[in-house]
Design an enzyme around this catalytic site. Structure first.
Site, PDB file in Angstrom:
ATOM      1  N   TYR A  79       0.975  -1.293   0.107  1.00  0.00           N
ATOM      2  CA  TYR A  79       0.202   0.128   0.066  1.00  0.00           C
ATOM      3  C   TYR A  79       0.963   1.245   0.129  1.00  0.00           C
ATOM      4  O   TYR A  79       1.409   1.548   0.923  1.00  0.00           O
ATOM      5  CB  TYR A  79      -1.035  -0.232   1.178  1.00  0.00           C
ATOM      6  CG  TYR A  79      -1.810  -1.219   1.196  1.00  0.00           C
ATOM      7  CD1 TYR A  79      -3.096  -1.409   0.306  1.00  0.00           C
ATOM      8  CD2 TYR A  79      -1.647  -2.381   1.812  1.00  0.00           C
ATOM      9  CE1 TYR A  79      -3.792  -2.360   0.330  1.00  0.00           C
ATOM     10  CE2 TYR A  79      -2.198  -3.506   1.770  1.00  0.00           C
ATOM     11  CZ  TYR A  79      -3.385  -3.378   0.864  1.00  0.00           C
ATOM     12  OH  TYR A  79      -4.137  -4.609   0.815  1.00  0.00           O
ATOM     13  N   TYR A 160       8.883 -19.927 -15.365  1.00  0.00           N
ATOM     14  CA  TYR A 160       8.890 -18.582 -15.749  1.00  0.00           C
ATOM     15  C   TYR A 160       8.141 -18.490 -16.845  1.00  0.00           C
ATOM     16  O   TYR A 160       7.541 -17.291 -16.889  1.00  0.00           O
ATOM     17  CB  TYR A 160      10.558 -18.566 -16.134  1.00  0.00           C
ATOM     18  CG  TYR A 160      11.028 -17.134 -16.618  1.00  0.00           C
ATOM     19  CD1 TYR A 160      11.266 -16.087 -15.523  1.00  0.00           C
ATOM     20  CD2 TYR A 160      11.222 -16.941 -18.066  1.00  0.00           C
ATOM     21  CE1 TYR A 160      11.443 -14.860 -15.975  1.00  0.00           C
ATOM     22  CE2 TYR A 160      11.732 -15.667 -18.364  1.00  0.00           C
ATOM     23  CZ  TYR A 160      11.970 -14.611 -17.335  1.00  0.00           C
ATOM     24  OH  TYR A 160      12.263 -13.375 -17.678  1.00  0.00           O
ATOM     25  N   TYR A 174      -7.209  -6.782 -16.520  1.00  0.00           N
ATOM     26  CA  TYR A 174      -7.331  -5.689 -15.829  1.00  0.00           C
ATOM     27  C   TYR A 174      -7.548  -4.536 -16.748  1.00  0.00           C
ATOM     28  O   TYR A 174      -8.306  -3.419 -16.303  1.00  0.00           O
ATOM     29  CB  TYR A 174      -6.179  -5.205 -15.015  1.00  0.00           C
ATOM     30  CG  TYR A 174      -6.282  -5.984 -13.514  1.00  0.00           C
ATOM     31  CD1 TYR A 174      -5.966  -7.429 -13.072  1.00  0.00           C
ATOM     32  CD2 TYR A 174      -6.642  -5.252 -12.272  1.00  0.00           C
ATOM     33  CE1 TYR A 174      -6.034  -7.835 -12.090  1.00  0.00           C
ATOM     34  CE2 TYR A 174      -6.616  -5.794 -11.262  1.00  0.00           C
ATOM     35  CZ  TYR A 174      -6.495  -7.239 -10.796  1.00  0.00           C
ATOM     36  OH  TYR A 174      -6.651  -7.748  -9.563  1.00  0.00           O
TER      37      TYR A 174
HETATM   38  N1  LIG Z   1      17.753  -9.516 -18.657  1.00  0.00           N
HETATM   39  C1  LIG Z   1      16.924  -9.902 -19.536  1.00  0.00           C
HETATM   40  O1  LIG Z   1      17.606 -10.421 -20.524  1.00  0.00           O
HETATM   41  C2  LIG Z   1      15.628 -10.177 -19.406  1.00  0.00           C
HETATM   42  C3  LIG Z   1      14.778 -10.848 -20.700  1.00  0.00           C
HETATM   43  C4  LIG Z   1      13.576 -10.670 -20.585  1.00  0.00           C
HETATM   44  C5  LIG Z   1      12.820 -10.433 -19.387  1.00  0.00           C
HETATM   45  N2  LIG Z   1      13.595  -9.806 -18.377  1.00  0.00           N
HETATM   46  C6  LIG Z   1      12.619  -9.313 -17.208  1.00  0.00           C
HETATM   47  O2  LIG Z   1      13.045  -8.083 -16.798  1.00  0.00           O
HETATM   48  C7  LIG Z   1      12.864  -8.016 -15.441  1.00  0.00           C
HETATM   49  C8  LIG Z   1      14.076  -7.907 -14.679  1.00  0.00           C
HETATM   50  O3  LIG Z   1      15.186  -8.987 -15.011  1.00  0.00           O
HETATM   51  P1  LIG Z   1      16.996  -8.481 -14.711  1.00  0.00           P
HETATM   52  O4  LIG Z   1      17.699  -9.250 -15.856  1.00  0.00           O
HETATM   53  O5  LIG Z   1      17.180  -7.256 -14.184  1.00  0.00           O
HETATM   54  O6  LIG Z   1      16.909  -9.826 -13.623  1.00  0.00           O
HETATM   55  P2  LIG Z   1      17.339  -9.591 -11.978  1.00  0.00           P
HETATM   56  O7  LIG Z   1      17.125 -11.058 -11.278  1.00  0.00           O
HETATM   57  O8  LIG Z   1      18.778  -8.963 -12.042  1.00  0.00           O
HETATM   58  O9  LIG Z   1      16.126  -8.700 -11.383  1.00  0.00           O
HETATM   59  C9  LIG Z   1      15.057  -9.219 -10.821  1.00  0.00           C
HETATM   60  C10 LIG Z   1      14.859  -8.255  -9.484  1.00  0.00           C
HETATM   61  O10 LIG Z   1      13.591  -8.725  -8.957  1.00  0.00           O
HETATM   62  C11 LIG Z   1      13.940  -9.175  -7.599  1.00  0.00           C
HETATM   63  N3  LIG Z   1      12.936 -10.144  -7.261  1.00  0.00           N
HETATM   64  C12 LIG Z   1      12.647 -11.377  -7.393  1.00  0.00           C
HETATM   65  N4  LIG Z   1      11.603 -11.817  -7.043  1.00  0.00           N
HETATM   66  C13 LIG Z   1      10.895 -10.780  -6.216  1.00  0.00           C
HETATM   67  C14 LIG Z   1       9.770 -10.723  -5.385  1.00  0.00           C
HETATM   68  N5  LIG Z   1       9.062 -11.733  -4.931  1.00  0.00           N
HETATM   69  N6  LIG Z   1       9.609  -9.516  -4.783  1.00  0.00           N
HETATM   70  C15 LIG Z   1      10.318  -8.477  -5.145  1.00  0.00           C
HETATM   71  N7  LIG Z   1      11.560  -8.483  -5.755  1.00  0.00           N
HETATM   72  C16 LIG Z   1      11.588  -9.616  -6.439  1.00  0.00           C
HETATM   73  C17 LIG Z   1      15.143  -9.640  -7.476  1.00  0.00           C
HETATM   74  O11 LIG Z   1      15.929  -9.424  -6.273  1.00  0.00           O
HETATM   75  C18 LIG Z   1      15.944  -8.674  -8.602  1.00  0.00           C
HETATM   76  O12 LIG Z   1      16.418  -7.531  -7.884  1.00  0.00           O
HETATM   77  C19 LIG Z   1      12.320  -9.620 -14.966  1.00  0.00           C
HETATM   78  O13 LIG Z   1      11.033  -9.371 -14.808  1.00  0.00           O
HETATM   79  C20 LIG Z   1      12.683 -10.321 -16.255  1.00  0.00           C
HETATM   80  O14 LIG Z   1      11.807 -11.509 -16.200  1.00  0.00           O
HETATM   81  C21 LIG Z   1      14.955  -9.709 -18.347  1.00  0.00           C
END
Ligand SMILES: NC(=O)c1ccc[n+]([C@@H]2O[C@H](COP(=O)([O-])OP(=O)(O)OC[C@H]3O[C@@H](n4cnc5c(N)ncnc54)[C@H](O)[C@@H]3O)[C@@H](O)[C@H]2O)c1
Length: 328
Positions: A79, A160, A174
Site C-alpha cells: 500500500y 518462468y 485488468y
Molecule cells: N535481462 C534480460 O535479458 C531479460 C529478458 C527478458 C525479461 N526480463 C525481465 O526483466 C525483469 C528484470 O530482469 P533482470 O535481468 O534485471 O533480472 P534480475 O534477477 O537481476 O532482477 C530481478 C529483480 O527482482 C527481484 N525480485 C525477485 N523476486 C521478487 C519478489 N518476489 N519481490 C520483490 N522483488 C523480487 C530480485 O531480487 C531482482 O532484484 C524480470 O522481470 C525479467 O523477467 C529480463
C-alpha cells in the site's frame, strides 16, 4: 507547525514530481531503470526482496533525495501512493528461476495481481516487464507480437514462461475489466554492467570464464542463435513505452534483432578479453530455444525505437564492468 509559506512550498515541490515505483529495482535492469528515472527528474521508489538483486546495485542512489529503497516481496500486497509502476520483480536467469519454481510462478502471478490492484486503486499507469520466453521455442522467425508461441507448460522453464504468460493475461484482463492503464513490453536477451556474475546467462558466463581463463562452455553445437540488446537501449525502449500517450498498450518486443550464434559470441568475447580460454561443448539443457530474434517493426513504428549499441561495443562495456568485479 510549519510556517504556512514553507509548508506550501514543500507540498508544491513534492507534488510536481511524478512518483514512480520500480519493483525488482535492485536487479540488473531495475537498477539502470532507477538511475534513468532519477536522471529524468522523477521520484523513485525501488522495491525489491533482494532474491537476485542487491543493495549494492543501487547503493550509489541512496543519497539522492528523490530515491527510496524498500525491502518487500511483491507476492504480498503493498500500500503506497504512486503515479507509475514498472513491474520488473522476477528472477530472470534459468539458474535463479529454477531454484524455487513455485516462488517464481508466485512472483509473476501474485506479483502481477498485487501490483495491478495497486495500480487500480491509485490510478497509476503500470508497465509489465514481460519476456521473449512467452514465445517458448518458437517455430516462427523472427517473432512478431502476433505470434502466440510454442511453450511447454510442464517443463523446467515453465514456471518462468507460463508465469510471465499468465501475468500478461492478468494485465490485459485488468485493462479490459477495470480500465487499468497498462503497458506491456516483451524483453529479449539484454546484457550489460550489473548482470549477476553467476547467473548462468550466456553473456556473463562467457565473460567470466574468459576473464578467469577457464574453459568456455558452449551448450549443444554452438550454432543456436540469440540476439543481444545492450541495457541502455532496452531502458530507452521501456521508458518510451511507459510514456507513450497514444493508448498503445502493447505487447511490444524490445530487443536487438542482430542474431549471433553462440560460437560467434564466444569468439567475440575471446577477442575482446584477449583470453586464451578453450571452447568446450556440453549437452543442450531441456527446452533450450534454438533461435530467438525479435521482430521490432512495432517498436519502430509506435515508439520510434531502435537499438543503437552493436554487439562488440556492448560487450566491451560489459567486460569492463566484470573486470572491476573479478580478482585477476
Ligand atoms: N535481462 C534480460 O535479458 C531479460 C529478458 C527478458 C525479461 N526480463 C525481465 O526483466 C525483469 C528484470 O530482469 P533482470 O535481468 O534485471 O533480472 P534480475 O534477477 O537481476 O532482477 C530481478 C529483480 O527482482 C527481484 N525480485 C525477485 N523476486 C521478487 C519478489 N518476489 N519481490 C520483490 N522483488 C523480487 C530480485 O531480487 C531482482 O532484484 C524480470 O522481470 C525479467 O523477467 C529480463
Amino acid at each position: 507547525m510549519y510556517p504556512a509559506f514553507g509548508y506550501h512550498c514543500l507540498m508544491k515541490d513534492y507534488s510536481l514530481k511524478k512518483r514512480v515505483m520500480v519493483t525488482g529495482g535492485a536487479g540488473f535492469l531495475g537498477s539502470h531503470l532507477c538511475e534513468r528515472l532519477l536522471a529524468d527528474g522523477l521520484e523513485v521508489l525501488c522495491v525489491d526482496n533482494f532474491f537476485t538483486g542487491a543493495r549494492k546495485n543501487v547503493e550509489h542512489l541512496l543519497p539522492h533525495p528523490a530515491f527510496e529503497l524498500l525491502r518487500h516481496d511483491v507476492t504480498f500486497p503493498l500500500y503506497v501512493e504512486v503515479d507509475e509502476i514498472y513491474n520488473l520483480a522476477c528472477p530472470a536467469s534459468p539458474v535463479h528461476y529454477q531454484f524455487d519454481p513455485v516462488q517464481t510462478t508466485k512472483t509473476s502471478v501474485m506479483g502481477a495481481i498485487n501490483m495491478l490492484g495497486l495500480a487500480k486503486r491509485t490510478k497509476a499507469r503500470i508497465l509489465q516487464a514481460s519476456t521473449s520466453e512467452v514465445y517458448g521455442d518458437p517455430n516462427v522467425h523472427p517473432q512478431p507480437e502476433s505470434y502466440w508461441g510454442h511453450v511447454n507448460p510442464i517443463g523446467p522453464r515453465s514456471c518462468y514462461d507460463e508465469g510471465k504468460r499468465c501475468a500478461e493475461t492478468l494485465f490485459f484482463d485488468y485493462y479490459r475489466q477495470n480500465a487499468v492503464d497498462i503497458r506491456v513490453v516483451r524483453i529479449f536477451n539484454t546484457s550489460g554492467p550489473r548482470m549477476h556474475p553467476r547467473d548462468g546467462r550466456v553473456v556473463s558466463n562467457f565473460i567470466v570464464q574468459a576473464l578467469q581463463g577457464t574453459d568456455i562452455t558452449i551448450y549443444g553445437d554452438g550454432r543456436q542463435t540469440r540476439s543481444f540488446c545492450y541495457v541502455d537501449d532496452l531502458i530507452e525502449g521501456m521508458v518510451r513505452m511507459m510514456n507513450n500517450n497514444q493508448q498503445f498498450v502493447g505487447p511490444v518486443n524490445i530487443g536487438n534483432p542482430s542474431e549471433f550464434t553462440m560460437l560467434e559470441l564466444a569468439n567475440a568475447v575471446l577477442k575482446l578479453t584477449g583470453s586464451s580460454s578453450r571452447l568446450v561443448f556440453a549437452p543442450l539443457p531441456d527446452d533450450d530455444p534454438r533461435q530467438r530474434q525479435p521482430d521490432i517493426t512495432l517498436a519502430a513504428d509506435k515508439l520510434g525505437w531502435r537499438p543503437t549499441v552493436e554487439l562488440e561495443r556492448g560487450l566491451k562495456m560489459t567486460i569492463d564492468y566484470f573486470r572491476t568485479l573479478l580478482p585477476r
